[in-house]
Design a protein around this motif. Structure first.
Motif, PDB file in Angstrom:
ATOM      1  N   GLU A   1      -3.738   0.262   8.320  1.00 33.92           N
ATOM      2  CA  GLU A   1      -3.725  -1.130   7.918  1.00 33.92           C
ATOM      3  C   GLU A   1      -2.763  -1.602   7.005  1.00 33.92           C
ATOM      4  O   GLU A   1      -2.687  -0.775   5.959  1.00 33.92           O
ATOM      5  CB  GLU A   1      -5.036  -1.649   7.600  1.00 33.92           C
ATOM      6  N   MET A   2      -2.011  -2.660   7.265  1.00 30.75           N
ATOM      7  CA  MET A   2      -1.022  -2.786   5.809  1.00 30.75           C
ATOM      8  C   MET A   2      -1.266  -4.303   5.625  1.00 30.75           C
ATOM      9  O   MET A   2      -1.737  -5.255   6.136  1.00 30.75           O
ATOM     10  CB  MET A   2       0.477  -2.961   6.749  1.00 30.75           C
ATOM     11  N   ALA A   3      -1.282  -4.562   4.217  1.00 31.65           N
ATOM     12  CA  ALA A   3      -1.519  -5.838   3.616  1.00 31.65           C
ATOM     13  C   ALA A   3      -0.330  -6.196   2.565  1.00 31.65           C
ATOM     14  O   ALA A   3      -0.272  -5.238   1.920  1.00 31.65           O
ATOM     15  CB  ALA A   3      -2.963  -5.676   3.197  1.00 31.65           C
ATOM     16  N   LYS A   4      -0.051  -7.152   2.326  1.00 31.87           N
ATOM     17  CA  LYS A   4       0.941  -7.766   1.187  1.00 31.87           C
ATOM     18  C   LYS A   4       0.122  -8.051   0.093  1.00 31.87           C
ATOM     19  O   LYS A   4      -0.857  -8.760   0.340  1.00 31.87           O
ATOM     20  CB  LYS A   4       1.734  -8.623   1.917  1.00 31.87           C
TER      21      LYS A   4
ATOM     22  N   ASP B   1      -3.236   1.420   4.122  1.00 35.61           N
ATOM     23  CA  ASP B   1      -4.505   2.120   4.304  1.00 35.61           C
ATOM     24  C   ASP B   1      -4.342   3.099   5.583  1.00 35.61           C
ATOM     25  O   ASP B   1      -3.953   2.579   6.652  1.00 35.61           O
ATOM     26  CB  ASP B   1      -5.547   1.278   4.212  1.00 35.61           C
ATOM     27  N   PHE B   2      -4.639   4.388   5.341  1.00 35.14           N
ATOM     28  CA  PHE B   2      -4.823   5.222   6.539  1.00 35.14           C
ATOM     29  C   PHE B   2      -6.208   5.687   6.432  1.00 35.14           C
ATOM     30  O   PHE B   2      -6.736   6.227   5.506  1.00 35.14           O
ATOM     31  CB  PHE B   2      -3.773   6.668   6.196  1.00 35.14           C
ATOM     32  N   GLU B   3      -6.909   5.755   7.703  1.00 34.96           N
ATOM     33  CA  GLU B   3      -8.298   6.223   7.714  1.00 34.96           C
ATOM     34  C   GLU B   3      -8.001   6.975   8.771  1.00 34.96           C
ATOM     35  O   GLU B   3      -8.131   6.741  10.033  1.00 34.96           O
ATOM     36  CB  GLU B   3      -9.070   5.168   7.589  1.00 34.96           C
ATOM     37  N   TYR B   4      -8.630   8.334   8.577  1.00 36.19           N
ATOM     38  CA  TYR B   4      -8.676   9.468   9.621  1.00 36.19           C
ATOM     39  C   TYR B   4     -10.168   9.838   9.934  1.00 36.19           C
ATOM     40  O   TYR B   4     -10.737  10.020   8.867  1.00 36.19           O
ATOM     41  CB  TYR B   4      -7.837  10.527   9.411  1.00 36.19           C
ATOM     42  N   ASN B   5     -10.624   9.841  11.090  1.00 35.92           N
ATOM     43  CA  ASN B   5     -11.966  10.271  11.400  1.00 35.92           C
ATOM     44  C   ASN B   5     -11.911  11.269  12.538  1.00 35.92           C
ATOM     45  O   ASN B   5     -11.252  11.081  13.558  1.00 35.92           O
ATOM     46  CB  ASN B   5     -12.791   9.217  12.138  1.00 35.92           C
TER      47      ASN B   5
END
Length: 259
Positions: free
Chosen positions: A193-196, A204-208
């Motif tokens: 997910e990218m956000a300015k 944000d990187f989320e690994y499951n």
């Protein structure tokens, strides 16, 4: 029903990604030519009307091989996108045939979000990054990759270090690809997910899923990331069993912020 133009737009985005890869590969070959041994530079100059005909056969063969590889990758990616959309349509058709109408609205919302994210992906303004993400999502067998964009982001318009976003994303994804372990029940999955934000771009990187904790931790160490991208900040990094959460910030360049 799914609006067909959206599918065509997906194919167009993939074709552009293939073009971006081809353009980058051609540059690599030109760089290789410019670094050729000095003896090559001693070749007697020829008239301009015949210079174009003198092409190094090895370079020409290399370019032809790379174009063919890129063509195959593009066809494979298009086939993958088509397969995904066909799955969505078959699921919707199944709900209708089984008269499970309560399932339609939630699934249509899922498709709407998918269309939104793909639309924003195509507008990132970084053809090389878009090409990489599309190809990675198609080729990676170790985990599924999902992209989330709450807002439109035009990387080329942000005062960031050139190539910083692509280098960061590549390093993290390739690290997880190296150290992901075979899953037992649920497939491994990664969400980006990218956000300015006011001070920089937050990724944000989320690994499951399953992974080699010791080796991956070294890849996500701050000093390792600083070697990849100058001035990157780790906002959060949590490694638990079956879950990794990594948030990094790419700060805006001060000279551009004050303009």
């Amino acid at each position: 029903m799914i609006d067909i133009p959206w599918f065509i737009a997906g194919l167009a985005a993939t074709a552009l990604a293939g073009y971006a890869l081809g353009k980058r590969t051609s540059k690599d070959v030109r760089d290789q030519q410019s670094n050729a041994e000095p003896a090559a530079a001693a070749v007697k100059p020829v008239e301009s009307d015949t210079a174009d005909a003198l092409v190094d056969p090895e370079v020409e063969a290399l370019l032809r091989e790379q174009r063919e590889t890129l063509h195959q990758e593009m066809v494979h990616t298009i086939s993958h996108i088509r397969h995904d959309w066909m799955n969505d349509m078959q699921i919707l058709s199944g709900y209708i045939q089984l008269k499970k109408y309560d399932y339609l609205a939630p699934y249509m919302e899922k498709i709407r979000l998918k269309l939104h994210n793909e639309s924003v992906l195509g507008k990132l303004g970084d053809p090389s990054l878009v090409a990489y993400l599309l190809t990675f999502r198609t080729e990676c067998k170790d985990f599924e990759l999902e992209l989330e964009f709450p807002q439109e982001i035009h990387i080329g318009e942000l005062p960031l270090e050139d190539g910083a976003v692509e280098r960061t994303v590549k390093h993290v994804l390739e690290s997880f690809r190296r150290y992901a372990r075979e899953y037992v029940h649920e497939p491994n999955a990664m969400t980006i997910e990218m956000a300015k934000e006011d001070e920089g771009l937050l990724i944000d990187f989320e690994y499951n899923g399953q992974y080699d904790a010791d080796k991956l931790k070294r890849e996500l160490d701050e000093q390792t990331l600083l070697a990849v991208v100058e001035d990157i900040y780790i906002e959060a990094c949590e490694l638990e069993e079956g879950l990794v959460s990594l948030a990094v910030r790419l700060p805006y360049r001060e000279s551009d912020k004050t303009r």
